[in-house]
Every structure is written in C-alpha cells, then in structure tokens.
Design a protein around this motif. Structure first.
Motif: not given
Lengths: 141, 145
Positions: A28-31, B20-21, B43-45, B50-52
């Motif tokens: 939740a924090a990472l997102l 996004y870094t 890094p995990h796919p 998440m970066g997007g």
C-alpha cells in the motif's frame, strides 16, 4: 525448468504461498494506495466486508509472474502477460499459481512458450486467469 | 448487450505523464512483498505497471474524475496486460506516457449499467519502448438506465 522438453501440455511447476497482511501494508505504501480495504480491518468492518484485508491486484499478478520467471529461468524471460481479475484474495488465504503450456513457437526473440495461467485461492475460487508468453531454452537439460 | 458509451470523447486523451526511477530499494521491497527473491538483479516484472502508474502524472482520483466517478463508486480492475520489450533495469529512469484507449458502456442483468475504461501506460528508456501496460477499469453506473 529442467529435465523435460517444453511442449504443449507441459505443466508449469505451481507456486503456493500464504498471503501475509503485513506485506499488503508495505505494498500500500509502495503504491501510494490509500484504500483502507488493504490494511485497515476497522474500515473493512465499517463497510460490512470480511475483516480480512483484500490483497492488492499487483500482488496477485506478481505471484503469477514469479511462477513464470522461476520456471523460464529468470525475470528477463517474461515477454507478455495478460490477466482478467475475477475475484478477491484475502489476508490469510493460501493461493496457488499454476499454468500450462498451450503453444511453442520459434520467434525473432527466441523460442517462446505461450501459457494459460491462473491464480486460485485454495478452498476458494479463482482470482485471476489469463495467458503469458515466456522465452524458453531450446532444449532443457 | 452493449451500447456506445457517453464518454467516447475521452478516448485518446493523454495523461500528463512524467518519469519514474526504478530505485533499487523499491525493487527490493516489491520482490519482498511478493515473497520473491529481493536480491535478484532484474527487477520484478510487476514494476512495469507500478512504474507506469507512479509516473502517469495524475492521481487515481484525477483519473476517476475524467469519468465523473470517485473511489466511493467502487471502481474495479477488469483486465491487465503487460508487454515487455526489454527487461526492466534497477536504477533506470523511465519516461512515462499514457492515454485512454477505449470506453464502453455495458448493461448486465445482475450488475446493471457499467462503463469499462481501457488505458495504456508506456515506459521508455533511451528512446526505446521498454514496456506497455494496458488496464481496464470498471465503473458501476447504478443510476444509469
């Protein structure tokens, strides 16, 4: 992915794990996802929901991607990944990621396996279904 | 049963975008939340998506508002796809762009009316398209006929 040749019908070694609510809090924090259904049991109760937090979609997707990467020999081998969200996974659930090869083809990126994949809650329902393409070795050792 | 959606003019609308870094510490934590190996150099796919999202230049509330909706309406994920043209790299900074690609109004017997909104997010690095993610959001339209 050792000891057998990959062909249509090959089953990907499944991945089973227990869904940990503490990992949901970190995700939740990472997102930067403020939705309390992922971490606040009191909020869930107020909503009239099961008080077990709801696992994030990216975590459910990630379990399948981990299974594929381990089987194919690395995270760099995942080419495409497509899923449909069909149900929730809750804290404390045990889930099983599984897959079956439905096609093998030689492409300009190498030998590619197309797979049907799914994530199921053991003793429950299917959470995700979909397809993926991964690079595979020419012949496994 | 499906009809043209009332939000067709949103199709093609671009997200503000950004960058996004993929910080190594973030890759470590994401792998750990997945009970996967946090020390893997690749890094995990799932970080493509998440970066997007992190680099799309707007919040979820902003996106929902484009469709006159909010988190209180209970939007749900419908489908997701990721295409990786190259593996992700820890430490790389990706240019993120995105857009609405589809809007469809549907009416189900049990669910009633709902809109399915599709959007894409692209990650570029060094001018190359590294990853494209597609996601669909389902907006319940309880008040729609």
């Amino acid at each position: 992915m050792s000891g057998t040749r990959v062909e249509v019908g090959t089953e990907i070694p499944p991945l089973e794990l227990d869904v940990d609510p503490e990992k949901m809090k970190v995700m939740a924090a990472l997102l930067a996802d403020p939705n309390p259904i992922h971490f606040d049991t009191r909020a869930l109760a107020a909503l009239g929901m099961d008080q077990r937090p709801v696992n994030q979609g990216p975590l459910n997707m990630g379990y399948l991607q981990t299974m594929l990467a381990r089987w194919a020999g690395g995270r760099d081998r995942l080419l495409t990944f497509r899923v449909r969200f069909q149900g929730n996974v809750l804290a404390g659930d045990r889930v099983r990621a599984s897959g079956t090869v439905t096609g093998v083809a030689q492409t300009d990126r190498g030998r590619v396996a197309t797979c049907d994949i799914s994530l199921e809650v053991l003793g429950g329902s299917t959470a995700l279904t979909g397809t993926a393409e991964v690079l595979i070795d020419e012949e496994t050792s | 049963m499906s009809d043209p959606g009332p939000y067709d003019d949103r199709v093609g609308r671009e997200f503000p975008g950004g960058s996004y870094t993929l910080e190594p510490w973030r890759a470590w934590l994401v792998a750990d939340t997945l009970l996967d190996d946090p020390t893997d150099d690749t890094p995990h796919p799932v970080l493509a998506w998440m970066g997007g999202v992190a680099g799309m230049g707007m919040t979820w509330d902003d996106l929902f508002a484009w469709f006159d909706a909010s988190a209180d309406d209970g939007p749900m994920f419908g489908e997701h796809s990721t295409t990786l043209h190259q593996p992700l790299e820890a430490g790389a900074t990706y240019v993120v762009s995105g857009r609405i690609v589809s809007v469809q109004r549907k009416v189900g017997k049990r669910a009633g009316a709902f809109d399915i909104v599709g959007y894409e997010l692209d990650l570029h690095h060094g001018g190359d398209l590294v990853a494209r993610c597609y996601n669909s959001l389902v907006f319940p339209r309880r008040d729609a006929a």
